[in-house]
Enzyme design. Structure first.
Site, PDB file in Angstrom:
ATOM      1  N   HIS A   1       2.536   9.090   1.487  1.00  0.00           N
ATOM      2  CA  HIS A   1       0.570   8.768   0.347  1.00  0.00           C
ATOM      3  C   HIS A   1       1.563   9.733  -1.196  1.00  0.00           C
ATOM      4  O   HIS A   1       1.659  10.536  -0.857  1.00  0.00           O
ATOM      5  CB  HIS A   1      -0.415   9.630   0.972  1.00  0.00           C
ATOM      6  CG  HIS A   1      -0.100   8.827   2.499  1.00  0.00           C
ATOM      7  ND1 HIS A   1      -1.064   7.111   1.879  1.00  0.00           N
ATOM      8  CD2 HIS A   1      -0.260   8.602   3.600  1.00  0.00           C
ATOM      9  CE1 HIS A   1      -1.450   6.937   3.418  1.00  0.00           C
ATOM     10  NE2 HIS A   1      -0.614   7.803   4.277  1.00  0.00           N
TER      11      HIS A   1
ATOM     12  N   HIS B   1       0.806  -1.138   0.040  1.00  0.00           N
ATOM     13  CA  HIS B   1       0.113   0.042  -0.295  1.00  0.00           C
ATOM     14  C   HIS B   1       1.174   1.210  -0.088  1.00  0.00           C
ATOM     15  O   HIS B   1       0.506   2.228  -0.739  1.00  0.00           O
ATOM     16  CB  HIS B   1      -0.587   0.170   1.318  1.00  0.00           C
ATOM     17  CG  HIS B   1      -1.632  -1.278   1.314  1.00  0.00           C
ATOM     18  ND1 HIS B   1      -3.169  -1.136   0.333  1.00  0.00           N
ATOM     19  CD2 HIS B   1      -1.995  -2.166   1.736  1.00  0.00           C
ATOM     20  CE1 HIS B   1      -2.978  -2.696   0.797  1.00  0.00           C
ATOM     21  NE2 HIS B   1      -2.681  -3.185   2.072  1.00  0.00           N
TER      22      HIS B   1
ATOM     23  N   THR C   1      -5.463   6.440   9.022  1.00  0.00           N
ATOM     24  CA  THR C   1      -5.644   7.050   6.998  1.00  0.00           C
ATOM     25  C   THR C   1      -6.370   5.698   6.356  1.00  0.00           C
ATOM     26  O   THR C   1      -6.575   5.433   5.074  1.00  0.00           O
ATOM     27  CB  THR C   1      -5.548   7.705   6.317  1.00  0.00           C
ATOM     28  OG1 THR C   1      -3.960   7.013   6.313  1.00  0.00           O
ATOM     29  CG2 THR C   1      -5.125   9.196   7.026  1.00  0.00           C
ATOM     30  N   THR C   2      -6.161   3.977   6.694  1.00  0.00           N
ATOM     31  CA  THR C   2      -6.567   3.090   6.529  1.00  0.00           C
ATOM     32  C   THR C   2      -7.036   1.853   7.334  1.00  0.00           C
ATOM     33  O   THR C   2      -6.890   2.728   8.317  1.00  0.00           O
ATOM     34  CB  THR C   2      -4.643   2.488   5.441  1.00  0.00           C
ATOM     35  OG1 THR C   2      -3.876   2.273   7.285  1.00  0.00           O
ATOM     36  CG2 THR C   2      -3.574   3.188   4.808  1.00  0.00           C
TER      37      THR C   2
ATOM     38  N   HIS D   1       4.031  11.205   6.676  1.00  0.00           N
ATOM     39  CA  HIS D   1       3.941  10.452   7.631  1.00  0.00           C
ATOM     40  C   HIS D   1       4.543   9.540   8.080  1.00  0.00           C
ATOM     41  O   HIS D   1       4.471   9.069   8.879  1.00  0.00           O
ATOM     42  CB  HIS D   1       2.341   9.063   7.951  1.00  0.00           C
ATOM     43  CG  HIS D   1       0.976  10.356   7.095  1.00  0.00           C
ATOM     44  ND1 HIS D   1       0.112   9.483   6.865  1.00  0.00           N
ATOM     45  CD2 HIS D   1       0.733  11.207   7.158  1.00  0.00           C
ATOM     46  CE1 HIS D   1      -0.725  10.717   6.722  1.00  0.00           C
ATOM     47  NE2 HIS D   1      -0.379  11.472   6.829  1.00  0.00           N
TER      48      HIS D   1
ATOM     49  N   GLU E   1      -2.834  13.573   1.485  1.00  0.00           N
ATOM     50  CA  GLU E   1      -3.962  12.807   2.042  1.00  0.00           C
ATOM     51  C   GLU E   1      -5.246  14.080   2.761  1.00  0.00           C
ATOM     52  O   GLU E   1      -6.282  14.214   2.340  1.00  0.00           O
ATOM     53  CB  GLU E   1      -3.902  11.669   3.375  1.00  0.00           C
ATOM     54  CG  GLU E   1      -3.424  10.562   2.788  1.00  0.00           C
ATOM     55  CD  GLU E   1      -3.339   9.371   3.897  1.00  0.00           C
ATOM     56  OE1 GLU E   1      -2.976   9.170   4.680  1.00  0.00           O
ATOM     57  OE2 GLU E   1      -4.137   8.432   2.641  1.00  0.00           O
TER      58      GLU E   1
ATOM     59  N   HIS F   1       5.497   6.351   6.365  1.00  0.00           N
ATOM     60  CA  HIS F   1       5.871   5.745   5.369  1.00  0.00           C
ATOM     61  C   HIS F   1       4.680   6.836   4.535  1.00  0.00           C
ATOM     62  O   HIS F   1       4.284   8.905   5.162  1.00  0.00           O
ATOM     63  CB  HIS F   1       4.743   4.772   5.047  1.00  0.00           C
ATOM     64  CG  HIS F   1       3.024   5.521   6.056  1.00  0.00           C
ATOM     65  ND1 HIS F   1       3.080   4.896   7.144  1.00  0.00           N
ATOM     66  CD2 HIS F   1       1.913   6.174   5.556  1.00  0.00           C
ATOM     67  CE1 HIS F   1       1.867   5.473   7.762  1.00  0.00           C
ATOM     68  NE2 HIS F   1       1.171   6.777   6.387  1.00  0.00           N
TER      69      HIS F   1
HETATM   70 ZN   LIG Z   1      -0.499   7.345   6.679  1.00  0.00          ZN
END
Ligand SMILES: [Zn+2]
Ligand SMILES: *[C@@H]1O[C@H](CO)[C@@H](O)[C@H](O)[C@H]1NC(C)=O
Ligand SMILES: *[C@@H]1O[C@H](CO)[C@@H](O)[C@H](O)[C@H]1NC(C)=O
Length: 326
Positions: free
Chosen positions: A124, A90, A231-232, A147, A134, A122
Site C-alpha cells: 500500500h 488495487h 483492509t479491503t 503486507h 495503512e 502486496h
Molecule cells: Zn494489505
C-alpha cells in the site's frame, strides 16, 4: 500437506484475485463514490468494530511479555518454482504459492494462535506528494506498507479460514526512505513495469529468500499485535495483525517506481495512476494494541514495566492472603 490440499489452495487463489478485480469498491484516488467511506454500503462487515488498519498510539500500548520471537520457517530459502506478480487493480501482489514447493513458508510462535502458511504479499503506498501506509504510528503515516498474508494451516481454503477470527495472520512492515537502494527489492521493482495495467501478470525470473524483503532478523522481535480485519472489502474480521517496529529501507527512486508505474483499471479510456491505495485508520473501539517483549521502550513500555514488575509481586501478596498455610 498432501497434493489434495495444495490443489484446493490453487483453486482458492484465483478467486481472491477475481473477487478483488471485479468488485465495485475502490480508493478515493480512483473515484470518491466507491472509496473507503462507502465500503460498508457494499459489505456491512466494513462497518464492524474490529476493523483494520488502526492508528498505533505508542502511549497506549499494553506490553505482553508472552509476545516473544516469531518463528519464520522457509523464509530463508528460495523455493523451487515461480512466483507470479499481478496488478489486481488495487495493488501489486506477489503470489507465494508455487506448485513445485514441497515445504511451505510458515510463521508460528510469537503469541500467534497456531501455525500460518504464506499465501501472498502486496503493498500500500501514497503519491509523489504524500505517504501511504495503512497503519499509522502516533498519528503519522509512513511512506509505504508491506503486507504478507498467511492462512492458518488448520484451514484448507480461504473461505474456511474467513469463518474464524484466527483464520489469517498478516505481517505488516513500514517503509522508510533511505539514501541507497535496497537491492533485495530489485526483482519486484523491475517486475512492476510488466504489470503496469490492471489484470497484468508476470512470472518473476526466480523466487528468492523472503527474509531478504524484511528488516534485519535481529530487529524482528519488536512488534505490535492486535485483532483486526482485512483492509479491503469484504473486510472480514479474521486477522491476527503483527505490525513491526523496524521499517524496511528503500530509496526514493524505488518508492517512486510503485507510485508512478502502476495503474488502476481504466475508467473508459482514461488511465489512472495507482496512487494512495490505502484505507485510513479505523476506530479501535474496545480493542487493545499489545507491544511485544522486544518492542522498544516508549510510553507503552512504562505501562509494561509496571505490569511485569507488579504481576509477581501481586501473585506473592495473593498467595500470602489466600494460602496462609503455604
Ligand atoms: Zn494489505
Ligand atoms: C512521511 O514519512 C516520513 C518518514 O519516512 C516522515 O519523515 C514524514 O514526516 C512523513 N510525512 C507525513 C506528511 O506524514
Ligand atoms: C518485462 O518487461 C521488460 C521491459 O520492461 C521486457 O524486456 C521483458 O521481456 C518483460 N518480461 C516478461 C516476462 O514479459
Amino acid at each position: 500437506m498432501g497434493p489434495t490440499g495444495l490443489g484446493i489452495t490453487f483453486l482458492t487463489l484465483p478467486l481472491v484475485v477475481r473477487a478483488a478485480a471485479g468488485g465495485q469498491w475502490c480508493y478515493d484516488s480512483q473515484d470518491p463514490q466507491c472509496g473507503p467511506s462507502h465500503w460498508k454500503e457494499l459489505k456491512a462487515t466494513c462497518g464492524g468494530n474490529k476493523q483494520s488498519p488502526v492508528n498505533i498510539d505508542r502511549r497506549r500500548l499494553q506490553r505482553d511479555s508472552g509476545l516473544g520471537d516469531i518463528l519464520f520457517e522457509g523464509y530463508d530459502q528460495a523455493p523451487p518454482g515461480k512466483w507470479r506478480l499481478t496488478n489486481n487493480g488495487h495493488t501489486v501482489m506477489l503470489s507465494l504459492v508455487s506448485e513445485l514447493a514441497s515445504e511451505h513458508i510458515t510463521i508460528s510462535g510469537g503469541g500467534l494462535p497456531g501455525r500460518y502458511r504464506a499465501l501472498q504479499l502486496h503493498f500500500h503506498w501514497g503519491s509523489p506528494a504524500g505517504n501511504g501506509s495503512e497503519h499509522t504510528l502516533d498519528g503519522h503515516q509512513l511512506p509505504m506498507e508491506l503486507h504478507i498474508v498467511h492462512m492458518n494451516v488448520k484451514y484448507r481454503t480461504l473461505a474456511e479460514a474467513k469463518g474464524h477470527p484466527n483464520g489469517l495472520a498478516v505481517l505488516g512492515f513500514f517503509f522508510q526512505v533511505s539514501e541507497t537502494p535496497n537491492t533485495n527489492y530489485n526483482t519486484i521493482v523491475v517486475g512492476l513495469r510488466n504489470v503496469s495495467h490492471a489484470g497484468d501478470s508476470v512470472d518473476l525470473a526466480s523466487t528468492f529468500r523472503l527474509s531478504t524483503l524484511l528488516p534485519r532478523a535481529g530487529r524482528l522481535s519488536g512488534y505490535y499485535r492486535y485483532q483486526g480485519s482485512l483492509t479491503t472489502p469484504d473486510c472480514s474480521e479474521v486477522v491476527v495483525w503483527t505490525v513491526f517496529e523496524e521499517p524496511v529501507e528503500i530509496s526514493r527512486e524505488q518508492l517512486q517506481a510503485f507510485v508512478s508505474t502502476l495503474h488502476f483499471p481504466p475508467d473508459g479510456s482514461t488511465l489512472l495512476k495507482m496512487i494512495n491505495n490505502f484505507r485510513p485508520p479505523q476506530p479501535l473501539h474496545s480493542r487493545k494494541v499489545f507491544a511485544s517483549r522486544g518492542a522498544t521502550a516508549s510510553g507503552g513500555s512504562l505501562h509494561g514495566g509496571h505490569h511485569e514488575l507488579l504481576s509477581p509481586l501481586l501473585l506473592l501478596v495473593l498467595l500470602r492472603l489466600f494460602s496462609p498455610v503455604l
